[in-house]
Design a protein around this motif. Sequence first.
Motif, PDB file in Angstrom:
ATOM      1  N   HIS A  34      -9.138   2.540   1.721  1.00  0.00           N
ATOM      2  CA  HIS A  34      -8.670   3.858   1.272  1.00  0.00           C
ATOM      3  C   HIS A  34      -7.466   3.712   0.365  1.00  0.00           C
ATOM      4  O   HIS A  34      -6.544   2.977   0.683  1.00  0.00           O
ATOM      5  N   ILE A  35      -7.495   4.446  -0.742  1.00  0.00           N
ATOM      6  CA  ILE A  35      -6.350   4.466  -1.653  1.00  0.00           C
ATOM      7  C   ILE A  35      -5.188   5.143  -0.944  1.00  0.00           C
ATOM      8  O   ILE A  35      -5.373   6.090  -0.180  1.00  0.00           O
ATOM      9  N   ASP A  36      -3.973   4.674  -1.180  1.00  0.00           N
ATOM     10  CA  ASP A  36      -2.789   5.313  -0.600  1.00  0.00           C
ATOM     11  C   ASP A  36      -2.497   6.639  -1.316  1.00  0.00           C
ATOM     12  O   ASP A  36      -2.486   6.695  -2.551  1.00  0.00           O
ATOM     13  N   ALA A  37      -2.261   7.675  -0.535  1.00  0.00           N
ATOM     14  CA  ALA A  37      -2.027   9.015  -1.102  1.00  0.00           C
ATOM     15  C   ALA A  37      -0.825   9.028  -2.044  1.00  0.00           C
ATOM     16  O   ALA A  37      -0.870   9.624  -3.128  1.00  0.00           O
ATOM     17  N   GLY A  38       0.249   8.381  -1.632  1.00  0.00           N
ATOM     18  CA  GLY A  38       1.462   8.363  -2.458  1.00  0.00           C
ATOM     19  C   GLY A  38       1.266   7.605  -3.763  1.00  0.00           C
ATOM     20  O   GLY A  38       1.860   7.959  -4.792  1.00  0.00           O
ATOM     21  N   ALA A  39       0.435   6.575  -3.728  1.00  0.00           N
ATOM     22  CA  ALA A  39       0.120   5.835  -4.958  1.00  0.00           C
ATOM     23  C   ALA A  39      -0.725   6.707  -5.879  1.00  0.00           C
ATOM     24  O   ALA A  39      -0.533   6.727  -7.100  1.00  0.00           O
ATOM     25  N   LYS A  40      -1.638   7.463  -5.278  1.00  0.00           N
ATOM     26  CA  LYS A  40      -2.507   8.343  -6.067  1.00  0.00           C
ATOM     27  C   LYS A  40      -1.681   9.425  -6.782  1.00  0.00           C
ATOM     28  O   LYS A  40      -1.847   9.653  -7.977  1.00  0.00           O
ATOM     29  N   THR A  41      -0.790  10.089  -6.051  1.00  0.00           N
ATOM     30  CA  THR A  41      -0.014  11.157  -6.708  1.00  0.00           C
ATOM     31  C   THR A  41       0.956  10.569  -7.732  1.00  0.00           C
ATOM     32  O   THR A  41       1.197  11.177  -8.767  1.00  0.00           O
ATOM     33  N   ALA A  42       1.486   9.374  -7.454  1.00  0.00           N
ATOM     34  CA  ALA A  42       2.374   8.725  -8.431  1.00  0.00           C
ATOM     35  C   ALA A  42       1.617   8.511  -9.734  1.00  0.00           C
ATOM     36  O   ALA A  42       2.106   8.841 -10.823  1.00  0.00           O
ATOM     37  N   GLN A  43       0.391   7.992  -9.619  1.00  0.00           N
ATOM     38  CA  GLN A  43      -0.421   7.744 -10.819  1.00  0.00           C
ATOM     39  C   GLN A  43      -0.746   9.050 -11.545  1.00  0.00           C
ATOM     40  O   GLN A  43      -0.647   9.129 -12.768  1.00  0.00           O
ATOM     41  N   LEU A  44      -1.107  10.082 -10.788  1.00  0.00           N
ATOM     42  CA  LEU A  44      -1.446  11.371 -11.420  1.00  0.00           C
ATOM     43  C   LEU A  44      -0.243  11.930 -12.170  1.00  0.00           C
ATOM     44  O   LEU A  44      -0.359  12.433 -13.289  1.00  0.00           O
ATOM     45  N   LYS A  58       0.816  -1.216   0.000  1.00  0.00           N
ATOM     46  CA  LYS A  58       0.000   0.000   0.000  1.00  0.00           C
ATOM     47  C   LYS A  58       0.851   1.268   0.000  1.00  0.00           C
ATOM     48  O   LYS A  58       0.718   2.128   0.880  1.00  0.00           O
ATOM     49  N   THR A  59       1.734   1.379  -0.959  1.00  0.00           N
ATOM     50  CA  THR A  59       2.554   2.593  -1.078  1.00  0.00           C
ATOM     51  C   THR A  59       2.663   2.967  -2.559  1.00  0.00           C
ATOM     52  O   THR A  59       2.132   2.266  -3.430  1.00  0.00           O
ATOM     53  N   LEU A  60       3.426   4.024  -2.818  1.00  0.00           N
ATOM     54  CA  LEU A  60       3.690   4.439  -4.190  1.00  0.00           C
ATOM     55  C   LEU A  60       4.359   3.332  -4.997  1.00  0.00           C
ATOM     56  O   LEU A  60       4.281   3.311  -6.236  1.00  0.00           O
ATOM     57  N   LEU A  61       4.973   2.366  -4.343  1.00  0.00           N
ATOM     58  CA  LEU A  61       5.576   1.246  -5.071  1.00  0.00           C
ATOM     59  C   LEU A  61       4.528   0.409  -5.798  1.00  0.00           C
ATOM     60  O   LEU A  61       4.852  -0.262  -6.784  1.00  0.00           O
ATOM     61  N   ASP A  62       3.288   0.444  -5.337  1.00  0.00           N
ATOM     62  CA  ASP A  62       2.236  -0.312  -6.019  1.00  0.00           C
ATOM     63  C   ASP A  62       1.885   0.300  -7.370  1.00  0.00           C
ATOM     64  O   ASP A  62       1.180  -0.316  -8.168  1.00  0.00           O
ATOM     65  N   VAL A  63       2.384   1.500  -7.623  1.00  0.00           N
ATOM     66  CA  VAL A  63       2.277   2.095  -8.952  1.00  0.00           C
ATOM     67  C   VAL A  63       3.605   1.899  -9.707  1.00  0.00           C
ATOM     68  O   VAL A  63       3.616   1.446 -10.848  1.00  0.00           O
ATOM     69  N   TYR A  64       4.718   2.219  -9.064  1.00  0.00           N
ATOM     70  CA  TYR A  64       6.002   2.179  -9.772  1.00  0.00           C
ATOM     71  C   TYR A  64       6.451   0.762 -10.148  1.00  0.00           C
ATOM     72  O   TYR A  64       7.023   0.566 -11.222  1.00  0.00           O
ATOM     73  N   VAL A  65       6.200  -0.213  -9.289  1.00  0.00           N
ATOM     74  CA  VAL A  65       6.650  -1.579  -9.612  1.00  0.00           C
ATOM     75  C   VAL A  65       5.923  -2.141 -10.843  1.00  0.00           C
ATOM     76  O   VAL A  65       6.589  -2.598 -11.777  1.00  0.00           O
ATOM     77  N   PRO A  66       4.571  -2.091 -10.901  1.00  0.00           N
ATOM     78  CA  PRO A  66       3.934  -2.601 -12.122  1.00  0.00           C
ATOM     79  C   PRO A  66       4.300  -1.813 -13.377  1.00  0.00           C
ATOM     80  O   PRO A  66       4.403  -2.404 -14.460  1.00  0.00           O
TER      81      PRO A  66
END
Length: 214
Positions: A187-197, A126-134
């Motif tokens: 709840h979506i992780d904030a860091g994952a949300k901004t990474a995606q944006l 549940k961190t920004l890594l859930d965006v960057y790793v995939p």
Amino acid sequence: MITPRLLPQMLTAIVAVIENNAEEVTQLDQVIGDGDHVTNLQRGLQALVLQQDEISLLDWPKAWQKIGMTLMSSVGGASGSLYATLFMALSKASTGSDISLASFATAFAEAVEAVKKRGKSEAGEKTLLDVYVPVADYLLSVANQSLELNSVLTEVSEVAIKGMEATRDMLATKGRASFLEARSLGHIDAGAKTAQLMISSIVEVLTKALATPA
Ligand code: ADP
Ligand code: MG
């Protein structure tokens, strides 16, 4: 060619998308974090805007290095040092000013590995890594196929959205959200949300740049 001259456009798009989603992201970070994620990011973005003319004249490895150092000295919080690590590692893993999809994919995967080490974390926490790793995995998977860059970019954005959405049902085990244990569910992780944006904004700028040859 995709050069750091595109950085000011990317930054303008990123600053706008973070501003437009500031309230929503702050709410997410208030539920499972300490509510400062947007302000942390904005501090880094402002520092980069001040440097953007200078950075846009550099080659990619030097530009990434300068971005990493600027973020390191301007952003507090866990996300600051993770983003600084991402860009400095990206710089280290790249050589020369010419980047191809294959060379970027390899360098980006190494940079994401460096972020994992720095955060002592993996995807699924549940961190920004859930965006960057995939995103890194997807880029590696297409690195040696001769796909249209446009369709790769579109897919990158899709993969980032899926990764961000997936954090909703994850249990946080790293960062401040982990103190909440099961309350972080839903709840979506904030860091994952901004990474995606940010990734989706970069994709938009690159897609436009590819459609209008210089
Ligand atoms: P802080 O958590 O120090 O207040 P921010 O609020 O700026 O920093 O950033 C929080 C975001 O950073 C989280 O939403 C999460 O995505 C990410 N994060 C925090 N700790 C880690 C970690 N150890 N590994 C990966 N990402 C992390
Ligand atoms: Mg925070």
